[in-house]
Design a protein around this motif. Structure first.
Motif, PDB file in Angstrom:
ATOM      1  N   MET A   1       0.825  -1.188   0.000  1.00 39.02           N
ATOM      2  CA  MET A   1       0.000   0.000   0.000  1.00 39.02           C
ATOM      3  C   MET A   1       0.870   1.253   0.000  1.00 39.02           C
ATOM      4  O   MET A   1       0.532   2.229  -0.656  1.00 39.02           O
ATOM      5  N   MET A   2       1.966   1.203   0.701  1.00 36.50           N
ATOM      6  CA  MET A   2       2.841   2.374   0.731  1.00 36.50           C
ATOM      7  C   MET A   2       3.473   2.611  -0.638  1.00 36.50           C
ATOM      8  O   MET A   2       3.586   3.758  -1.066  1.00 36.50           O
ATOM      9  N   ALA A   3       3.866   1.550  -1.315  1.00 40.14           N
ATOM     10  CA  ALA A   3       4.462   1.690  -2.642  1.00 40.14           C
ATOM     11  C   ALA A   3       3.437   2.178  -3.663  1.00 40.14           C
ATOM     12  O   ALA A   3       3.772   2.965  -4.550  1.00 40.14           O
ATOM     13  N   GLU A   7       2.308   9.108  -1.707  1.00 38.95           N
ATOM     14  CA  GLU A   7       1.932  10.449  -1.238  1.00 38.95           C
ATOM     15  C   GLU A   7       0.803  10.411  -0.203  1.00 38.95           C
ATOM     16  O   GLU A   7       0.533  11.413   0.452  1.00 38.95           O
ATOM     17  N   ASP A   8       0.132   9.258  -0.096  1.00 34.51           N
ATOM     18  CA  ASP A   8      -1.052   9.166   0.754  1.00 34.51           C
ATOM     19  C   ASP A   8      -0.881   8.307   1.996  1.00 34.51           C
ATOM     20  O   ASP A   8      -1.687   8.420   2.924  1.00 34.51           O
ATOM     21  N   VAL A   9       0.118   7.436   2.020  1.00 36.75           N
ATOM     22  CA  VAL A   9       0.259   6.485   3.120  1.00 36.75           C
ATOM     23  C   VAL A   9       1.601   6.683   3.811  1.00 36.75           C
ATOM     24  O   VAL A   9       2.646   6.746   3.171  1.00 36.75           O
ATOM     25  N   ARG A  10       1.535   6.784   5.123  1.00 32.86           N
ATOM     26  CA  ARG A  10       2.727   6.915   5.946  1.00 32.86           C
ATOM     27  C   ARG A  10       2.594   5.923   7.090  1.00 32.86           C
ATOM     28  O   ARG A  10       1.538   5.829   7.722  1.00 32.86           O
ATOM     29  N   LEU A  11       3.649   5.186   7.353  1.00 27.15           N
ATOM     30  CA  LEU A  11       3.656   4.215   8.440  1.00 27.15           C
ATOM     31  C   LEU A  11       4.296   4.848   9.669  1.00 27.15           C
ATOM     32  O   LEU A  11       5.386   5.418   9.583  1.00 27.15           O
ATOM     33  N   VAL A  12       3.608   4.748  10.787  1.00 27.91           N
ATOM     34  CA  VAL A  12       4.132   5.244  12.054  1.00 27.91           C
ATOM     35  C   VAL A  12       4.156   4.062  13.010  1.00 27.91           C
ATOM     36  O   VAL A  12       3.123   3.452  13.275  1.00 27.91           O
ATOM     37  N   TYR A 122      -5.850  -3.386   4.276  1.00 32.54           N
ATOM     38  CA  TYR A 122      -5.854  -2.764   2.943  1.00 32.54           C
ATOM     39  C   TYR A 122      -7.183  -2.059   2.692  1.00 32.54           C
ATOM     40  O   TYR A 122      -7.213  -0.955   2.159  1.00 32.54           O
ATOM     41  N   ASP A 123      -8.291  -2.706   3.074  1.00 33.12           N
ATOM     42  CA  ASP A 123      -9.615  -2.109   2.852  1.00 33.12           C
ATOM     43  C   ASP A 123      -9.765  -0.799   3.627  1.00 33.12           C
ATOM     44  O   ASP A 123     -10.295   0.181   3.088  1.00 33.12           O
ATOM     45  N   ILE A 129      -8.109   6.615   1.993  1.00 32.96           N
ATOM     46  CA  ILE A 129      -7.551   7.343   0.851  1.00 32.96           C
ATOM     47  C   ILE A 129      -8.681   7.923   0.004  1.00 32.96           C
ATOM     48  O   ILE A 129      -8.653   9.096  -0.385  1.00 32.96           O
ATOM     49  N   SER A 130      -9.685   7.114  -0.278  1.00 31.21           N
ATOM     50  CA  SER A 130     -10.787   7.591  -1.115  1.00 31.21           C
ATOM     51  C   SER A 130     -11.570   8.714  -0.442  1.00 31.21           C
ATOM     52  O   SER A 130     -12.031   9.640  -1.112  1.00 31.21           O
ATOM     53  N   GLN A 131     -11.711   8.664   0.871  1.00 26.13           N
ATOM     54  CA  GLN A 131     -12.424   9.719   1.608  1.00 26.13           C
ATOM     55  C   GLN A 131     -11.659  11.040   1.633  1.00 26.13           C
ATOM     56  O   GLN A 131     -12.241  12.102   1.747  1.00 26.13           O
TER      57      GLN A 131
END
Length: 133
Positions: A1-3, A7-12, A122-123, A129-131
């Motif tokens: 998902m990050m790949a 620009e939208d996903v960051r793992l903390v 993932y869901d 992301i869509s929201q």
């Protein structure tokens, strides 16, 4: 998902001290961050977790970290530094506030993952992301 969504996903990652060796492992990992070897050391420490999980010294974690590139002597000298202590205390308070009782626990934009597994994660990410668009 990050790949797929850089620009939208960051793992903390946050630390939670739930078992005997966890605080030692946390200090080791933060020392690895200071040395610029966090990712390979994290992978090695997680892979060796069954060997150090209930060992207060986390000896197997240190061995795995050394093989992954950690300068152990330097790490041991930095593991009680004020910034590492502060990171542990911050993460402990955050986990308490969020009601984290076990690891791994996932949140996406503050929403807890209610059903553990790759597909539910993932869901939830896709939904967030869509929201946001």
């Amino acid at each position: 998902m990050m790949a797929k969504h850089p620009e939208d996903v960051r793992l903390v990652l946050r630390y939670v001290r739930l078992h005997v060796g966890s605080e030692e492992a946390i200090r080791l990992l933060e020392a690895a961050r200071k040395q610029g070897v966090f990712a390979p050391v994290l992978e090695a420490v997680l892979e060796s977790q069954p060997q150090w999980h209930d060992d207060a010294t986390a000896a197997a974690a240190w061995e795995a970290a050394a093989l992954a590139g950690l300068d152990v002597d330097k790490a041991r000298s930095h593991m009680m530094s004020p910034d590492i202590i502060a990171a542990i205390e911050r993460d402990t308070q955050d986990a308490k506030t969020l009601g984290v009782k076990g690891t791994p626990t996932f949140f996406v934009n503050g929403k807890p993952l209610l059903s553990f597994g790759a597909q539910p994660l993932y869901d939830l990410i896709r939904s967030e992301i869509s929201q946001s668009r």
